[in-house]
Write a protein that holds these residues in place. Structure first.
Motif, PDB file in Angstrom:
ATOM      1  N   LEU A  59      80.965  18.852  61.097  1.00 45.38           N
ATOM      2  CA  LEU A  59      80.834  18.555  59.672  1.00 45.38           C
ATOM      3  C   LEU A  59      81.584  17.263  59.368  1.00 45.38           C
ATOM      4  N   VAL A  60      80.892  16.307  58.764  1.00 42.23           N
ATOM      5  CA  VAL A  60      81.490  15.025  58.374  1.00 42.23           C
ATOM      6  C   VAL A  60      81.389  14.903  56.861  1.00 42.23           C
ATOM      7  N   ILE A  61      82.493  14.552  56.209  1.00 39.51           N
ATOM      8  CA  ILE A  61      82.494  14.400  54.758  1.00 39.51           C
ATOM      9  C   ILE A  61      83.023  13.026  54.368  1.00 39.51           C
ATOM     10  N   ASP A  63      85.527  16.368  59.591  1.00 38.94           N
ATOM     11  CA  ASP A  63      86.048  15.022  59.826  1.00 38.94           C
ATOM     12  C   ASP A  63      85.721  14.179  58.607  1.00 38.94           C
ATOM     13  N   VAL A  64      86.595  13.264  58.257  1.00 44.28           N
ATOM     14  CA  VAL A  64      86.338  12.322  57.169  1.00 44.28           C
ATOM     15  C   VAL A  64      85.830  11.021  57.783  1.00 44.28           C
ATOM     16  N   ASP A  65      84.662  10.569  57.344  1.00 39.28           N
ATOM     17  CA  ASP A  65      84.056   9.330  57.832  1.00 39.28           C
ATOM     18  C   ASP A  65      83.757   8.441  56.634  1.00 39.28           C
ATOM     19  N   SER A  66      84.530   7.377  56.485  1.00 42.54           N
ATOM     20  CA  SER A  66      84.379   6.510  55.310  1.00 42.54           C
ATOM     21  C   SER A  66      83.098   5.691  55.342  1.00 42.54           C
ATOM     22  N   ASN A  67      82.392   5.691  56.474  1.00 47.61           N
ATOM     23  CA  ASN A  67      81.115   4.970  56.550  1.00 47.61           C
ATOM     24  C   ASN A  67      79.911   5.843  56.203  1.00 47.61           C
ATOM     25  N   LEU A  68      80.149   7.124  55.964  1.00 46.79           N
ATOM     26  CA  LEU A  68      79.046   8.023  55.616  1.00 46.79           C
ATOM     27  C   LEU A  68      78.610   7.741  54.175  1.00 46.79           C
ATOM     28  N   VAL A  69      77.380   7.255  54.006  1.00 54.23           N
ATOM     29  CA  VAL A  69      76.902   6.925  52.652  1.00 54.23           C
ATOM     30  C   VAL A  69      75.646   7.685  52.281  1.00 54.23           C
TER      31      VAL A  69
END
Length: 421
Positions: free
Chosen positions: A161-163, A250-256
């Motif tokens: 899971l990516v947020i 996981d936190v992914d700052s590139n997930l848009v």
């Protein structure tokens, strides 16, 4: 020979039962979370997706199946369901219902003109939910939890899971300005789509499949560095709710995400299963405060997700998970001779009317061939009717696993089978 269109598939017996199983599991889970089903048209006015999905998205620009009807109205086969659900929410004034937030789920085919590949079709099926009417980050966590629970209930373990937070309006304005300043010196090095996106919606540059390896992508400003205090607090609360549910992320700052309407929460669930392929995303979603207003409704926050059934089945296969799909018959009725034809047909219908899964021979095959057909259909019992059985109003019942046989009166047959199952 006429073949099916490219990017579509026939789901044949043997596979269709798997689809029925996962759809039934999803419906049951949504019921437990108190989501109700909504069904919207397969085609809508094109303007709905232009306004709802966004003119700058690949979906609207390149992938929609759009046509004019006989009244010269532009219609589009739905490429996704959120815009349709929101349109129905506004048109039917569901915002006026005493039951708030409106928690809805859907199940149906979507259409996008993409390059077909494993797990990605031009006609594909999505299961999804939309929760409209709450700004509480707890409902964001609930939506994510529902998606994760569904995958886990089917036995999947290789999940990631990516947020991310896309922030509020002020956050995005500051981030937008920083993105333009960052990418402008590299404008000519970017693909034609990204050059256009840089003017229209710079955030979409980060989602480009062509330029994702460009060095400027790695050093691009992160949305998390531009969040307002309010947006930071919202994201922190979401993480606290996920932590409380013991859901790893996981936190992914590139997930848009690929749609223009997202803000605040964005998330994707991926498969880490070996051999799954380059495209690992199973499902994705996020918050879309503002979309209801864009479609002429009152100010109403919303959040949802959609998952691909095709990719779900791929993930199950890669993890070696066999669904508990029962394809066998309860009873196969073997009929011998003309006298037995009508009684056999009557008993077949009677057994079916009492909830049993039953079939019989319709090719006038001999007894041996009928038993072979019963084996192919994995019948638990075979009910045999010949002249003698009709005469005595007794069927011969054979339990296929043990080979045990017993004579049973016609009027006791249903009870006998139900007791023995």
């Amino acid at each position: 020979m006429i073949r099916l269109p490219r990017g579509t598939q026939d789901i044949l017996p043997g596979d269709s039962e798997k689809w029925q199983y996962v759809e039934a599991q999803f419906i049951d889970l949504c019921r437990r979370f108190n989501y109700q089903e909504i069904r919207t048209p397969i085609f809508e006015h094109t303007e709905l997706f232009q306004r709802g999905v966004g003119d700058t998205t690949d979906i609207v620009q390149k992938e929609m199946y759009t046509f004019n009807d006989r009244g010269d109205r532009s219609l589009t086969l739905r490429p996704e369901s959120t815009a349709s659900v929101v349109r129905a929410f506004v048109q039917n004034k569901l915002y006026g219902s005493a039951n708030q937030p409106q928690k809805l789920f859907y199940n149906g085919p979507m259409f996008r003109y993409e390059r077909p590949q494993q797990g990605r079709m031009r006609q594909f099926v999505q299961l999804g939910v939309e929760a409209l009417g709450s700004k509480d980050p707890a409902i964001d966590a609930e939506v994510i939890t529902l998606a994760m629970t569904f995958y886990q209930s089917l036995g999947l373990t290789s999940l990631k899971l990516v947020i991310n937070s896309l922030g509020d309006k002020e956050s995005r304005e500051h981030h937008r300005k920083a993105l333009v300043e960052h990418f402008n010196p590299h404008r000519e090095e970017l693909c034609a789509d990204c050059q256009m996106r840089l003017d229209q919606n710079p955030l979409r540059v980060l989602d480009c499949k062509k330029d994702h390896d460009h060095p400027a992508m790695k050093s691009a400003p992160k949305i998390l560095d531009y969040l307002t205090e309010e947006a930071k607090d919202y994201f922190d609360e979401l993480k606290q709710y996920l932590d409380a549910s013991h859901i790893k992320y996981d936190v992914d700052s590139n997930l848009v995400r690929g749609l223009d309407y997202y803000n605040h929460t964005a998330f994707e669930i991926m498969s880490d299963a070996p051999g799954f392929g380059a495209i690992t995303t199973l499902s994705g979603g996020g918050r879309y405060n503002g979309l209801v207003e864009d479609l002429d409704g009152p100010e109403t926050p919303g959040i949802g997700f959609a998952l691909s059934v095709e990719r779900l089945l791929m993930a199950l296969e890669k993890e070696g998970i066999t669904l508990p799909v029962n394809q066998g018959l309860d009873v196969y009725v073997v009929s011998l001779g003309e006298k037995a034809a009508i009684p056999a047909y009557r008993l077949t219908q009677e057994l079916r009317q009492n909830g049993l899964k039953v079939d019989k021979d319709y090719l006038n095959r001999k007894m041996k061939a009928q038993f072979k057909d019963a084996d192919r259909n994995q019948a638990q019992f075979v009910v045999i009717l010949g002249d003698e059985e009709v005469e005595n109003q007794q069927a011969t019942v054979k339990e296929m696993e043990t080979g045990a046989q017993e004579k049973v009166q016609f009027d006791k047959l249903v009870q006998y089978i139900q007791t023995k199952r």
